[in-house]
Write a protein that holds these residues in place. Sequence first.
Motif, PDB file in Angstrom:
ATOM      1  N   GLY A 145       0.802  -1.217   0.000  1.00  0.00           N
ATOM      2  CA  GLY A 145       0.000   0.000   0.000  1.00  0.00           C
ATOM      3  C   GLY A 145       0.835   1.268   0.000  1.00  0.00           C
ATOM      4  O   GLY A 145       0.320   2.363  -0.203  1.00  0.00           O
ATOM      5  N   LYS A 146       2.131   1.137   0.230  1.00  0.00           N
ATOM      6  CA  LYS A 146       3.085   2.255   0.257  1.00  0.00           C
ATOM      7  C   LYS A 146       2.726   3.322   1.287  1.00  0.00           C
ATOM      8  O   LYS A 146       3.177   4.445   1.201  1.00  0.00           O
ATOM      9  CB  LYS A 146       3.219   2.911  -1.119  1.00  0.00           C
ATOM     10  CG  LYS A 146       3.587   1.962  -2.231  1.00  0.00           C
ATOM     11  CD  LYS A 146       4.907   1.289  -1.977  1.00  0.00           C
ATOM     12  CE  LYS A 146       5.267   0.413  -3.169  1.00  0.00           C
ATOM     13  NZ  LYS A 146       6.010  -0.743  -2.821  1.00  0.00           N
ATOM     14  N   ARG A 147       1.896   2.958   2.247  1.00  0.00           N
ATOM     15  CA  ARG A 147       1.577   3.894   3.321  1.00  0.00           C
ATOM     16  C   ARG A 147       2.620   3.734   4.415  1.00  0.00           C
ATOM     17  O   ARG A 147       3.177   2.648   4.603  1.00  0.00           O
ATOM     18  CB  ARG A 147       0.184   3.608   3.871  1.00  0.00           C
ATOM     19  CG  ARG A 147      -0.894   3.781   2.799  1.00  0.00           C
ATOM     20  CD  ARG A 147      -2.244   3.557   3.362  1.00  0.00           C
ATOM     21  NE  ARG A 147      -2.589   4.706   4.202  1.00  0.00           N
ATOM     22  CZ  ARG A 147      -3.763   4.880   4.760  1.00  0.00           C
ATOM     23  NH1 ARG A 147      -4.703   3.976   4.597  1.00  0.00           N
ATOM     24  NH2 ARG A 147      -4.020   5.932   5.489  1.00  0.00           N
ATOM     25  N   PRO A 148       2.920   4.792   5.134  1.00  0.00           N
ATOM     26  CA  PRO A 148       3.956   4.680   6.166  1.00  0.00           C
ATOM     27  C   PRO A 148       3.544   3.714   7.274  1.00  0.00           C
ATOM     28  O   PRO A 148       2.391   3.703   7.701  1.00  0.00           O
ATOM     29  CB  PRO A 148       4.099   6.103   6.701  1.00  0.00           C
ATOM     30  CG  PRO A 148       2.910   6.839   6.230  1.00  0.00           C
ATOM     31  CD  PRO A 148       2.370   6.129   5.044  1.00  0.00           C
ATOM     32  N   LEU A 149       4.499   2.892   7.701  1.00  0.00           N
ATOM     33  CA  LEU A 149       4.258   1.967   8.791  1.00  0.00           C
ATOM     34  C   LEU A 149       4.520   2.673  10.106  1.00  0.00           C
ATOM     35  O   LEU A 149       5.312   3.625  10.175  1.00  0.00           O
ATOM     36  CB  LEU A 149       5.169   0.749   8.657  1.00  0.00           C
ATOM     37  CG  LEU A 149       5.007  -0.060   7.371  1.00  0.00           C
ATOM     38  CD1 LEU A 149       6.063  -1.152   7.321  1.00  0.00           C
ATOM     39  CD2 LEU A 149       3.629  -0.646   7.275  1.00  0.00           C
ATOM     40  N   LYS A 150       3.874   2.209  11.165  1.00  0.00           N
ATOM     41  CA  LYS A 150       4.060   2.813  12.476  1.00  0.00           C
ATOM     42  C   LYS A 150       5.501   2.615  12.926  1.00  0.00           C
ATOM     43  O   LYS A 150       6.047   1.517  12.882  1.00  0.00           O
ATOM     44  CB  LYS A 150       3.114   2.189  13.491  1.00  0.00           C
ATOM     45  CG  LYS A 150       1.667   2.480  13.219  1.00  0.00           C
ATOM     46  CD  LYS A 150       0.786   1.847  14.271  1.00  0.00           C
ATOM     47  CE  LYS A 150      -0.671   2.103  13.978  1.00  0.00           C
ATOM     48  NZ  LYS A 150      -1.527   1.459  14.972  1.00  0.00           N
ATOM     49  N   ALA A 151       6.114   3.681  13.353  1.00  0.00           N
ATOM     50  CA  ALA A 151       7.520   3.619  13.762  1.00  0.00           C
ATOM     51  C   ALA A 151       7.689   2.874  15.077  1.00  0.00           C
ATOM     52  O   ALA A 151       8.724   2.268  15.322  1.00  0.00           O
ATOM     53  CB  ALA A 151       8.093   5.025  13.885  1.00  0.00           C
ATOM     54  N   ASN A 152       6.669   2.900  15.929  1.00  0.00           N
ATOM     55  CA  ASN A 152       6.795   2.269  17.241  1.00  0.00           C
ATOM     56  C   ASN A 152       6.241   0.845  17.250  1.00  0.00           C
ATOM     57  O   ASN A 152       6.088   0.253  18.302  1.00  0.00           O
ATOM     58  CB  ASN A 152       6.091   3.102  18.308  1.00  0.00           C
ATOM     59  CG  ASN A 152       4.608   3.270  18.015  1.00  0.00           C
ATOM     60  OD1 ASN A 152       4.129   2.889  16.963  1.00  0.00           O
ATOM     61  ND2 ASN A 152       3.893   3.845  18.958  1.00  0.00           N
TER      62      ASN A 152
END
Length: 63
Positions: free
Chosen positions: A21-28
């Motif tokens: 989906g190329k959406r940003p993944l959660k950093a935490n």
Amino acid sequence: MATRGRKPTPIELKLLRGNPGKRPLKANAQVVQQTEAALTDNPPAMLLEEAHSSGKTVRRDGA
């Protein structure tokens, strides 16, 4: 009441699929690492001898 919609895909699967989906993944987000047992070719000791031999056949054919 039931929740609406589909359950979210685990982050591990998103990473394996290349984040389609190329959406940003959660950093935490916590990513589960594979254990050493999953990375070795030796079957677990709890399996019976029949399972050991069939597991070797499956691994040879599938890999």
